[in-house]
Design a protein around this motif. Structure first.
Motif, PDB file in Angstrom:
ATOM      1  N   ALA A 167      94.836 -27.581 -42.647  1.00  0.00           N
ATOM      2  CA  ALA A 167      93.586 -28.264 -43.007  1.00  0.00           C
ATOM      3  C   ALA A 167      93.189 -27.943 -44.449  1.00  0.00           C
ATOM      4  O   ALA A 167      92.715 -28.814 -45.191  1.00  0.00           O
ATOM      5  CB  ALA A 167      92.468 -27.862 -42.045  1.00  0.00           C
TER       6      ALA A 167
ATOM      7  N   PHE B 162      95.120 -31.172 -51.255  1.00  0.00           N
ATOM      8  CA  PHE B 162      95.901 -32.360 -51.619  1.00  0.00           C
ATOM      9  C   PHE B 162      94.967 -33.532 -51.927  1.00  0.00           C
ATOM     10  O   PHE B 162      95.146 -34.240 -52.934  1.00  0.00           O
ATOM     11  CB  PHE B 162      96.837 -32.718 -50.461  1.00  0.00           C
ATOM     12  N   LYS B 163      93.966 -33.725 -51.100  1.00  0.00           N
ATOM     13  CA  LYS B 163      93.018 -34.820 -51.315  1.00  0.00           C
ATOM     14  C   LYS B 163      92.190 -34.593 -52.567  1.00  0.00           C
ATOM     15  O   LYS B 163      91.874 -35.546 -53.298  1.00  0.00           O
ATOM     16  CB  LYS B 163      92.103 -34.981 -50.097  1.00  0.00           C
ATOM     17  N   ASP B 164      91.845 -33.351 -52.840  1.00  0.00           N
ATOM     18  CA  ASP B 164      91.051 -33.040 -54.030  1.00  0.00           C
ATOM     19  C   ASP B 164      91.825 -33.392 -55.305  1.00  0.00           C
ATOM     20  O   ASP B 164      91.238 -33.865 -56.280  1.00  0.00           O
ATOM     21  CB  ASP B 164      90.684 -31.559 -54.032  1.00  0.00           C
TER      22      ASP B 164
ATOM     23  N   ILE C 138      93.689 -38.682 -51.866  1.00  0.00           N
ATOM     24  CA  ILE C 138      94.185 -39.264 -50.630  1.00  0.00           C
ATOM     25  C   ILE C 138      94.761 -38.126 -49.793  1.00  0.00           C
ATOM     26  O   ILE C 138      95.253 -37.134 -50.340  1.00  0.00           O
ATOM     27  CB  ILE C 138      95.271 -40.331 -50.917  1.00  0.00           C
ATOM     28  N   THR C 139      94.663 -38.219 -48.474  1.00  0.00           N
ATOM     29  CA  THR C 139      95.217 -37.163 -47.632  1.00  0.00           C
ATOM     30  C   THR C 139      96.732 -37.324 -47.509  1.00  0.00           C
ATOM     31  O   THR C 139      97.263 -38.425 -47.707  1.00  0.00           O
ATOM     32  CB  THR C 139      94.612 -37.198 -46.222  1.00  0.00           C
ATOM     33  N   PRO C 140      97.455 -36.266 -47.178  1.00  0.00           N
ATOM     34  CA  PRO C 140      98.906 -36.376 -47.009  1.00  0.00           C
ATOM     35  C   PRO C 140      99.302 -37.405 -45.941  1.00  0.00           C
ATOM     36  O   PRO C 140     100.242 -38.183 -46.140  1.00  0.00           O
ATOM     37  CB  PRO C 140      99.343 -34.972 -46.596  1.00  0.00           C
ATOM     38  N   SER C 141      98.591 -37.411 -44.826  1.00  0.00           N
ATOM     39  CA  SER C 141      98.924 -38.362 -43.773  1.00  0.00           C
ATOM     40  C   SER C 141      98.653 -39.794 -44.205  1.00  0.00           C
ATOM     41  O   SER C 141      99.431 -40.706 -43.902  1.00  0.00           O
ATOM     42  CB  SER C 141      98.128 -38.049 -42.495  1.00  0.00           C
TER      43      SER C 141
ATOM     44  N   THR D 217      95.478 -29.922 -46.685  1.00  0.00           N
ATOM     45  CA  THR D 217      95.053 -31.323 -46.735  1.00  0.00           C
ATOM     46  C   THR D 217      93.864 -31.499 -47.670  1.00  0.00           C
ATOM     47  O   THR D 217      93.805 -32.453 -48.450  1.00  0.00           O
ATOM     48  CB  THR D 217      94.688 -31.818 -45.323  1.00  0.00           C
ATOM     49  N   ALA D 218      92.922 -30.566 -47.610  1.00  0.00           N
ATOM     50  CA  ALA D 218      91.742 -30.642 -48.480  1.00  0.00           C
ATOM     51  C   ALA D 218      92.143 -30.504 -49.948  1.00  0.00           C
ATOM     52  O   ALA D 218      91.629 -31.229 -50.815  1.00  0.00           O
ATOM     53  CB  ALA D 218      90.738 -29.560 -48.094  1.00  0.00           C
TER      54      ALA D 218
ATOM     55  N   ILE E 205     103.817 -32.256 -42.045  1.00  0.00           N
ATOM     56  CA  ILE E 205     102.775 -31.844 -42.983  1.00  0.00           C
ATOM     57  C   ILE E 205     102.517 -30.344 -42.849  1.00  0.00           C
ATOM     58  O   ILE E 205     102.274 -29.645 -43.841  1.00  0.00           O
ATOM     59  CB  ILE E 205     101.490 -32.654 -42.749  1.00  0.00           C
TER      60      ILE E 205
END
Length: 323
Positions: A300, A306-308, A312-315, A303-304, A287
């Protein structure tokens, strides 16, 4: 010309002509690549009559040319990871499919599919016939504008959305790993069409007359969008995009938002995050590696973002598909 039998066989119609070895097991079909291709495979699920879901990865030694003559109205939906696929139909300009989610409507005329040689091809596809859509709507006792005749109103901006891509990725890993039950494919196909129709409804609701975009400027903005989608991780700067659009920066931003319903910067971020979702399929990339490719020094923040975009988070995405 005789009709080809995509309604019953899906990709199997091309597989028979190309001499691929066909292995069927219930709803699943695995097409083995012959010697004329370098490597790879096509996997397909047929959960109901008139609905075919497939995932493919291969490299062709020679250019592949296949002509379909499909009698029944249908939709081809592709999510392109990489590779060159071109559709040609009489009376229409050739259309090369770009990365991410694309829609092609088959109207009964012969349709030629060309796949370039020597270039790895990776995609997920749905072949959906109007008869299946009618069955789906009838089974649920509803009426919604998702038939083939309605699809002519769907623009690329209604089809190529983060939500649609998430559904396509769910289908990709469902096909590849036999992870989904039969009913899930039916629901996911219906969900995808409903997302397209809903995006059209939202666009109509948000349109503002004072920001009307002329046809000429639409063509210029389409070139900008096409350039972003082609390689979102290497999108040119604003100055270069303005030159391509032949607009000032303020006019480009206003016109782009008026046409596509979102600011230019937001569209670029979505394109980057859609590519990031595809990169999560590569086991060798962490990631942190993917974040760096997407222009984020801080994982981080990646990740934020991607989730936005994807919710869903990458992990969590990788964990959900066992990647």
């Amino acid at each position: 010309m005789e009709y080809t039998n995509e309604f019953e066989l899906g990709w199997g119609a091309m597989a028979e002509q190309a001499g691929l070895k066909i292995n069927r097991n219930g709803l699943y079909t695995y097409y083995e690549i012959p010697d004329i291709w370098e490597n790879g495979w096509i996997m397909e699920v047929t959960p109901a009559e008139g609905l075919h879901v497939a995932s493919a990865w291969f490299t062709a030694k020679e250019q592949i040319e296949y002509t379909m003559h499909i009698e029944k109205p249908c939709l081809w939906i592709f999510c392109i990871d990489q590779g060159s696929l071109t559709f040609t139909q009489r009376g229409k300009p050739a259309r090369k499919l770009c990365p991410f989610t694309q829609l092609y409507i088959s109207n009964g005329k012969p349709l030629r599919l060309s796949i370039a040689a020597g270039e790895p091809v990776c995609f997920t596809s749905l072949l959906i016939f109007d008869s299946w859509i009618e069955t789906f709507l009838g089974a649920n006792g509803i009426s919604y504008p998702i038939r083939v005749s309605d699809a002519k109103h769907w623009l690329p901006a209604h089809v190529d959305t983060p939500l649609a891509m998430l559904v396509m990725e769910q289908l990709r890993w469902g096909v590849r790993g036999n992870r989904l039950p039969q009913l899930a494919y039916l629901c996911k196909a219906g969900e995808l069409l409903c997302l397209f129709a809903h995006a059209l409804d939202q666009a109509r609701y948000k349109r503002q007359r004072r920001h009307y975009v002329t046809w000429e400027n639409e063509q210029k903005l389409f070139r900008v969008r096409e350039l972003i989608d082609k390689d979102p991780l290497n999108t040119p700067g604003t100055e270069a995009l303005c030159q391509l659009a032949e607009m000032s920066e303020s006019k480009l931003r206003i016109a782009f938002k008026a046409l596509y319903g979102k600011p230019l910067y937001a569209y670029i971020r979505e394109a980057v995050m859609k590519r990031a979702m595809q990169l999560l399929a590569y086991d060798e990339l962490s990631i942190k590696n993917i974040a760096a490719r997407c222009g984020y020094e801080n994982p981080a923040k990646f990740t934020a973002a991607f989730k936005d975009v994807h919710g869903i988070t990458p992990s969590a995405f990788r964990k959900g598909f066992g990647l």
